[in-house]
Scaffold this motif. Sequence first.
Motif, mmCIF file in Angstrom:
data_model
loop_
_atom_site.group_PDB
_atom_site.id
_atom_site.type_symbol
_atom_site.label_atom_id
_atom_site.label_comp_id
_atom_site.label_asym_id
_atom_site.label_seq_id
_atom_site.Cartn_x
_atom_site.Cartn_y
_atom_site.Cartn_z
ATOM 1 N N ARG A 5 -4.900 -5.651 -3.898
ATOM 2 C CA ARG A 5 -4.239 -4.751 -2.948
ATOM 3 C C ARG A 5 -4.731 -3.332 -3.144
ATOM 4 N NH1 ARG A 5 1.870 -6.663 -1.982
ATOM 5 N NH2 ARG A 5 1.464 -6.733 0.224
ATOM 6 N N LEU A 6 -4.924 -2.662 -2.024
ATOM 7 C CA LEU A 6 -5.297 -1.258 -2.084
ATOM 8 C C LEU A 6 -4.086 -0.417 -2.459
ATOM 9 C CD1 LEU A 6 -7.415 -0.696 1.153
ATOM 10 C CD2 LEU A 6 -8.229 -0.915 -1.179
ATOM 11 N N THR A 7 -4.353 0.674 -3.132
ATOM 12 C CA THR A 7 -3.297 1.662 -3.328
ATOM 13 C C THR A 7 -3.572 2.774 -2.320
ATOM 14 O OG1 THR A 7 -4.569 2.735 -5.071
ATOM 15 C CG2 THR A 7 -2.925 1.128 -5.757
ATOM 16 N N TYR A 8 -2.521 3.278 -1.726
ATOM 17 C CA TYR A 8 -2.646 4.263 -0.656
ATOM 18 C C TYR A 8 -2.170 5.624 -1.116
ATOM 19 C CZ TYR A 8 -2.747 0.033 2.207
ATOM 20 O OH TYR A 8 -3.043 -1.188 2.730
ATOM 21 N N ASP A 9 -2.919 6.641 -0.719
ATOM 22 C CA ASP A 9 -2.426 7.997 -0.899
ATOM 23 C C ASP A 9 -1.801 8.442 0.431
ATOM 24 O OD1 ASP A 9 -4.533 8.786 0.823
ATOM 25 O OD2 ASP A 9 -5.775 9.545 -0.813
ATOM 26 N N GLU A 10 -1.293 9.648 0.467
ATOM 27 C CA GLU A 10 -0.605 10.141 1.669
ATOM 28 C C GLU A 10 -1.543 10.140 2.883
ATOM 29 O OE1 GLU A 10 2.301 11.302 4.194
ATOM 30 O OE2 GLU A 10 2.516 10.578 2.135
ATOM 31 N N THR A 11 -2.798 10.479 2.667
ATOM 32 C CA THR A 11 -3.766 10.496 3.774
ATOM 33 C C THR A 11 -3.986 9.087 4.312
ATOM 34 O OG1 THR A 11 -4.815 12.447 2.820
ATOM 35 C CG2 THR A 11 -6.079 11.216 4.451
ATOM 36 N N ASP A 12 -4.065 8.101 3.424
ATOM 37 C CA ASP A 12 -4.191 6.709 3.876
ATOM 38 C C ASP A 12 -3.016 6.314 4.765
ATOM 39 O OD1 ASP A 12 -6.613 5.808 2.545
ATOM 40 O OD2 ASP A 12 -5.479 5.836 0.665
ATOM 41 N N HIS A 13 -1.812 6.632 4.334
ATOM 42 C CA HIS A 13 -0.626 6.306 5.136
ATOM 43 C C HIS A 13 -0.718 6.945 6.522
ATOM 44 C CE1 HIS A 13 1.629 4.227 2.035
ATOM 45 N NE2 HIS A 13 1.435 5.235 1.203
ATOM 46 N N ARG A 14 -1.090 8.221 6.554
ATOM 47 C CA ARG A 14 -1.177 8.914 7.844
ATOM 48 C C ARG A 14 -2.277 8.324 8.722
ATOM 49 N NH1 ARG A 14 -1.949 14.461 5.713
ATOM 50 N NH2 ARG A 14 -2.571 15.004 7.813
#
Length: 158
Positions: A5-14
Motif C-alpha cells: 500500500r502506498l502512503t499518502y501525504d497531504e498533496t497525494d490526498h488533494r
Amino acid sequence: MPRQRLTYDETDHRLLDEIQRDATRSLRTLGDLVGLSASAVQRRLDRYRAARVLVGNVAVLDPRRTADIVLAIVLVTLDRESSAHHDAFQSRLLSVAEVQQVYDVSGDWDYVVVLATVGMARHNELADRLFKDAPNVKRYTTMFAFNAVRSGSYLPTR
C-alpha cells in the motif's frame, strides 16, 4: 505477491481528490491546484498507476441524456453458501457489461447488484439469465431507479 500500500501525504490526498472530480484537466492545471509542477503531477500519477491505485480513466455518461436507460437494483440470496457457488455467481455477473456494480453484503440478502440496460426488454433478458433461470439463486427482488439523485464513483482517501 500482494502490492504494498502506498502512503499518502497531504498533496497525494488533494491530487487524488482532484482527479476523481475531473481527470480531464491538464497536468499544469492539476499542479496549480495542488502546488506541484506538471512533471511532479505526472510522476505521482505514474506512481498511482504502478501501485494500481489508479486503474483506469473512463468517460461518465449522463443517463438522462443517453438512450432509454433502465437502472435496476437487484437484491439476491443464493441457495447454497459454499465459496465455489459464490465464485460461480460472481463470475457470471462479471461477464456482463450491463452489471455496473456488485456488492457482497451482510443481512437478509447475499448480494446487491446494479444493472444498467438499454430498454426494459434487455433488462428482462438479463434478469432472467442472471437471476431467474440461474443455478443457485434462491430468491431475488428488483427495484427500479426512477431518478438518480446522486451517483458517482468518488472514494475518500482519508
